[in-house]
Write a protein that holds these residues in place. Structure first.
Motif, PDB file in Angstrom:
ATOM      1  N   ALA A   1      41.908  39.437  21.043  1.00 31.23           N
ATOM      2  CA  ALA A   1      41.606  38.586  22.193  1.00 31.23           C
ATOM      3  C   ALA A   1      40.108  38.322  22.237  1.00 31.23           C
ATOM      4  O   ALA A   1      39.320  39.013  21.582  1.00 31.23           O
ATOM      5  CB  ALA A   1      42.071  39.240  23.489  1.00 31.23           C
ATOM      6  N   GLY A   2      39.739  37.318  23.003  1.00 28.35           N
ATOM      7  CA  GLY A   2      38.310  37.021  23.109  1.00 28.35           C
ATOM      8  C   GLY A   2      38.050  35.713  23.815  1.00 28.35           C
ATOM      9  O   GLY A   2      38.930  35.143  24.473  1.00 28.35           O
ATOM     10  N   ALA A   3      36.826  35.236  23.680  1.00 27.23           N
ATOM     11  CA  ALA A   3      36.396  33.987  24.311  1.00 27.23           C
ATOM     12  C   ALA A   3      35.478  33.242  23.364  1.00 27.23           C
ATOM     13  O   ALA A   3      34.712  33.850  22.610  1.00 27.23           O
ATOM     14  CB  ALA A   3      35.681  34.270  25.630  1.00 27.23           C
ATOM     15  N   LYS A   4      35.577  31.923  23.381  1.00 27.00           N
ATOM     16  CA  LYS A   4      34.735  31.096  22.529  1.00 27.00           C
ATOM     17  C   LYS A   4      33.368  30.887  23.181  1.00 27.00           C
ATOM     18  O   LYS A   4      33.215  31.000  24.397  1.00 27.00           O
ATOM     19  CB  LYS A   4      35.409  29.746  22.277  1.00 27.00           C
ATOM     20  CG  LYS A   4      36.705  29.845  21.478  1.00 27.00           C
ATOM     21  CD  LYS A   4      37.266  28.483  21.177  1.00 27.00           C
ATOM     22  CE  LYS A   4      38.524  28.578  20.332  1.00 27.00           C
ATOM     23  NZ  LYS A   4      38.259  29.160  19.005  1.00 27.00           N
ATOM     24  N   ALA A   5      32.384  30.590  22.346  1.00 28.64           N
ATOM     25  CA  ALA A   5      31.047  30.305  22.862  1.00 28.64           C
ATOM     26  C   ALA A   5      31.093  29.092  23.784  1.00 28.64           C
ATOM     27  O   ALA A   5      31.666  28.057  23.447  1.00 28.64           O
ATOM     28  CB  ALA A   5      30.083  30.056  21.711  1.00 28.64           C
ATOM     29  N   GLY A   6      30.507  29.235  24.952  1.00 25.27           N
ATOM     30  CA  GLY A   6      30.537  28.160  25.934  1.00 25.27           C
ATOM     31  C   GLY A   6      31.539  28.386  27.046  1.00 25.27           C
ATOM     32  O   GLY A   6      31.561  27.618  28.010  1.00 25.27           O
ATOM     33  N   ASP A   7      32.380  29.422  26.926  1.00 24.91           N
ATOM     34  CA  ASP A   7      33.286  29.763  28.024  1.00 24.91           C
ATOM     35  C   ASP A   7      32.454  30.060  29.268  1.00 24.91           C
ATOM     36  O   ASP A   7      31.576  30.928  29.244  1.00 24.91           O
ATOM     37  CB  ASP A   7      34.134  30.977  27.635  1.00 24.91           C
ATOM     38  CG  ASP A   7      35.133  31.350  28.705  1.00 24.91           C
ATOM     39  OD1 ASP A   7      36.154  30.654  28.817  1.00 24.91           O
ATOM     40  OD2 ASP A   7      34.887  32.327  29.424  1.00 24.91           O
ATOM     41  N   ASP A   8      32.728  29.344  30.351  1.00 28.87           N
ATOM     42  CA  ASP A   8      31.791  29.369  31.483  1.00 28.87           C
ATOM     43  C   ASP A   8      32.524  29.137  32.789  1.00 28.87           C
ATOM     44  O   ASP A   8      33.464  28.327  32.852  1.00 28.87           O
ATOM     45  CB  ASP A   8      30.726  28.281  31.265  1.00 28.87           C
ATOM     46  CG  ASP A   8      29.647  28.295  32.338  1.00 28.87           C
ATOM     47  OD1 ASP A   8      29.464  29.342  32.962  1.00 28.87           O
ATOM     48  OD2 ASP A   8      29.005  27.248  32.544  1.00 28.87           O
ATOM     49  N   ILE A   9      32.093  29.832  33.827  1.00 30.43           N
ATOM     50  CA  ILE A   9      32.585  29.584  35.177  1.00 30.43           C
ATOM     51  C   ILE A   9      31.446  29.883  36.142  1.00 30.43           C
ATOM     52  O   ILE A   9      30.690  30.840  35.949  1.00 30.43           O
ATOM     53  CB  ILE A   9      33.825  30.434  35.519  1.00 30.43           C
ATOM     54  CG1 ILE A   9      34.346  30.100  36.913  1.00 30.43           C
ATOM     55  CG2 ILE A   9      33.518  31.925  35.416  1.00 30.43           C
ATOM     56  CD1 ILE A   9      35.688  30.741  37.231  1.00 30.43           C
ATOM     57  N   GLY A  10      31.303  29.046  37.169  1.00 31.32           N
ATOM     58  CA  GLY A  10      30.215  29.250  38.119  1.00 31.32           C
ATOM     59  C   GLY A  10      30.356  28.357  39.330  1.00 31.32           C
ATOM     60  O   GLY A  10      31.248  27.494  39.396  1.00 31.32           O
ATOM     61  N   PHE A  11      29.491  28.555  40.299  1.00 30.45           N
ATOM     62  CA  PHE A  11      29.531  27.736  41.505  1.00 30.45           C
ATOM     63  C   PHE A  11      28.119  27.556  42.060  1.00 30.45           C
ATOM     64  O   PHE A  11      27.194  28.313  41.741  1.00 30.45           O
ATOM     65  CB  PHE A  11      30.441  28.350  42.580  1.00 30.45           C
ATOM     66  CG  PHE A  11      29.975  29.684  43.106  1.00 30.45           C
ATOM     67  CD1 PHE A  11      29.045  29.766  44.134  1.00 30.45           C
ATOM     68  CD2 PHE A  11      30.468  30.863  42.570  1.00 30.45           C
ATOM     69  CE1 PHE A  11      28.618  30.985  44.627  1.00 30.45           C
ATOM     70  CE2 PHE A  11      30.049  32.093  43.061  1.00 30.45           C
ATOM     71  CZ  PHE A  11      29.126  32.157  44.086  1.00 30.45           C
ATOM     72  N   ASP A  12      27.981  26.531  42.896  1.00 33.91           N
ATOM     73  CA  ASP A  12      26.720  26.204  43.567  1.00 33.91           C
ATOM     74  C   ASP A  12      27.033  25.856  45.012  1.00 33.91           C
ATOM     75  O   ASP A  12      27.940  25.047  45.284  1.00 33.91           O
ATOM     76  CB  ASP A  12      26.023  25.016  42.882  1.00 33.91           C
ATOM     77  CG  ASP A  12      25.836  25.229  41.397  1.00 33.91           C
ATOM     78  OD1 ASP A  12      24.875  25.910  41.017  1.00 33.91           O
ATOM     79  OD2 ASP A  12      26.672  24.714  40.621  1.00 33.91           O
ATOM     80  N   VAL A  13      26.291  26.442  45.944  1.00 32.96           N
ATOM     81  CA  VAL A  13      26.468  26.194  47.370  1.00 32.96           C
ATOM     82  C   VAL A  13      25.101  25.960  47.989  1.00 32.96           C
ATOM     83  O   VAL A  13      24.144  26.682  47.682  1.00 32.96           O
ATOM     84  CB  VAL A  13      27.163  27.387  48.073  1.00 32.96           C
ATOM     85  CG1 VAL A  13      27.319  27.104  49.564  1.00 32.96           C
ATOM     86  CG2 VAL A  13      28.516  27.668  47.446  1.00 32.96           C
ATOM     87  N   SER A  14      24.993  24.955  48.854  1.00 30.95           N
ATOM     88  CA  SER A  14      23.733  24.687  49.551  1.00 30.95           C
ATOM     89  C   SER A  14      24.015  24.377  51.006  1.00 30.95           C
ATOM     90  O   SER A  14      25.007  23.730  51.339  1.00 30.95           O
ATOM     91  CB  SER A  14      22.980  23.522  48.896  1.00 30.95           C
ATOM     92  OG  SER A  14      23.762  22.346  48.903  1.00 30.95           O
ATOM     93  N   LYS A  15      23.139  24.852  51.869  1.00 24.29           N
ATOM     94  CA  LYS A  15      23.294  24.695  53.314  1.00 24.29           C
ATOM     95  C   LYS A  15      21.938  24.390  53.939  1.00 24.29           C
ATOM     96  O   LYS A  15      20.979  25.155  53.775  1.00 24.29           O
ATOM     97  CB  LYS A  15      23.875  25.987  53.906  1.00 24.29           C
ATOM     98  CG  LYS A  15      23.867  26.056  55.413  1.00 24.29           C
ATOM     99  CD  LYS A  15      24.858  25.092  56.040  1.00 24.29           C
ATOM    100  CE  LYS A  15      24.941  25.304  57.558  1.00 24.29           C
ATOM    101  NZ  LYS A  15      25.826  24.306  58.194  1.00 24.29           N
ATOM    102  N   VAL A  16      21.831  23.271  54.638  1.00 27.17           N
ATOM    103  CA  VAL A  16      20.599  22.895  55.323  1.00 27.17           C
ATOM    104  C   VAL A  16      20.520  23.649  56.646  1.00 27.17           C
ATOM    105  O   VAL A  16      21.470  23.642  57.440  1.00 27.17           O
ATOM    106  CB  VAL A  16      20.538  21.375  55.564  1.00 27.17           C
ATOM    107  CG1 VAL A  16      19.296  21.008  56.373  1.00 27.17           C
ATOM    108  CG2 VAL A  16      20.536  20.630  54.240  1.00 27.17           C
TER     109      VAL A  16
END
Length: 443
Positions: free
Chosen positions: A193-208
């Motif tokens: 098992a494994g993951a390829k280069a570039g496997d990615d997960i993320g998030f961005d949140v902004s609040k004024v």
């Protein structure tokens, strides 16, 4: 990989909670002519500013054409009307050439006082609110579409395609990006098992928050292909090549006029090791934890109606703690190596932009990283403890580009690569001509 799913669920819960606080507030006053502009104008972002401006001239015609509705004498009205017209006309004229959304060809030096580009919107998703456009960047293999509230993007992570989806409200934005490259094989000889280069997960949140904006970014990236094996016969192998990055920042961008700044800190867990039978095998292990406070500052040093000169200084203080490693030296002794590093990095930068014509703008910038102070302390493979200090000025990065905009319909931007100036054949073979090239279609 279950931790990645946990990160995604945490993001969705956080975004939902913050979104409840940013529900649109209906106008409280009954008179629609006065309450509507007051409710809309403070909440508008740069892209939605034209709506109040188009309604503002309605005040001036009231003075001239609807004089029957005005109780005050016409002489007083004539005195106030020119002042209002001059005020509303002067602001767009001064900010018009430079207060635009740019492509990623703009501000490659990271000046804090510069206008927003597409990457800046993706890092702070509330800026998508009210903006309707399509952006394409062939050189960067990126496409972005914004519908005013919902937005999406496609780009590349390693050799994998990455998708981004998000939502922006007035003063709040959230986005999730995912690039999947995982595999699992179960056979008679064992499991892999494994993951390829570039496997990615993320998030961005902004609040004024009033005059400031709070931004939270998180990303888990597999930067090299991982292969974990569990054979029926022989030793198992485990490869970990991944970065977990979390950052939080506070900026005065919503209210800044002369002084622009962002302050924050980031946390990085970098894993780079291969284990066989539970023992580390690769000799280039640099797994570590880094905590980096940072402060970025920018200001318009010189400004006219057709030219801007922006000066900036980006400062970071990374502190890194490397994992202890057991290594066998030449004598045959097993030694635990360790390393701790502290740096002070200054990145001075300058950005200039000139509105040559109504539809043509030139821009260029330069920056360099100065490792003002770097302190290292640790124990090497010979079991000797040591300390080291150094100061290094890295090479200068410079770029120049232009923007062409046709009315409110489309715009093209690009910066030249150094090969364009140093290698003439690069113009014809398509290699190194552009650092960035992108275009907008506005709606």
């Amino acid at each position: 990989m279950n931790i990645k799913k946990f990160v995604a669920l945490t993001f969705v819960s956080t975004a939902f909670a913050l979104a409840q606080e940013t529900a649109p507030v209906a106008p409280a006053a009954e008179p629609t002519e006065t309450s509507q502009p007051v409710a809309e104008t403070p909440a508008a972002e740069p892209a939605s500013a034209p709506q109040p401006v188009t309604e503002t001239p309605a005040v001036a015609p009231v003075v001239q054409a609807d004089s029957a509705k005005t109780v005050a004498p016409s002489s007083e009205t004539k005195v106030e009307a020119p002042a209002t017209a001059e005020t509303t006309d002067a602001a767009p004229t001064e900010a018009g050439p430079f207060d635009v959304l740019h492509g990623n060809a703009y501000n490659t030096v990271g000046n804090e006082a510069a206008a927003d580009n597409v990457n800046g919107l993706l890092a702070r998703p509330d800026l998508f609110y009210g903006k309707k456009f399509f952006y394409i960047e062939p050189s960067g293999e990126m496409g972005v579409v914004s519908l005013g509230s919902f937005f999406a993007a496609m780009d590349i992570s390693g050799d994998l395609g990455r998708a981004t989806a998000g939502y922006a409200a007035n003063g709040f934005g959230a986005a999730l990006h995912v690039s999947l490259g995982q595999f699992n094989v179960d056979g008679d000889n064992g499991k892999k098992a494994g993951a390829k280069a570039g496997d990615d997960i993320g998030f961005d949140v902004s609040k004024v928050l009033g005059d400031y904006v709070l931004v939270l970014n998180a990303d888990w990236l597999t930067f090299a292909e991982e292969n974990d094996t569990d054979p029926k016969i022989g030793k198992s192998t485990e490869e970990d090549y991944r970065d977990l990055l979390v950052s939080a920042s506070l900026s005065n961008a919503p209210s800044a006029q002369k002084h622009f700044w962002t302050v924050g800190a980031s946390f990085l867990r970098h894993e780079n090791e291969k284990k066989v039978g539970g023992q580390v095998q690769n000799g280039d292990v640099d797994s570590h934890i880094s905590i980096t406070p940072f402060f970025n500052y920018g200001t318009p040093a010189l400004k006219t109606s057709r030219a801007n000169l922006l000066l900036g200084l980006n400062t970071s203080v990374p502190v890194s703690f490397f994992d202890e490693q057991e290594q066998v030296n030449d004598v045959g002794d097993t030694v635990k190596t360790s390393l701790t590093e502290l740096e002070v990095v200054l990145s001075p930068n300058v950005l200039a932009e000139v509105a040559v014509l109504k539809s043509l703008m030139l821009f260029g910038g330069a920056s360099y990283d100065w490792h003002l102070f770097k302190y290292s302390s640790g124990k090497d493979i010979t079991d000797d403890e040591y300390t080291a200090m150094e100061s290094i000025s890295d090479k200068v990065n410079a770029s120049v580009g232009l923007r062409y905009q046709y009315e409110d319909l489309l715009a093209l931007e690009f910066t030249f690569g150094d090969s364009f100036f140093t290698d003439t054949k690069a113009i014809f073979n398509g290699e190194g001509v552009f650092v960035r090239f992108g275009g907008f279609v506005y709606f």
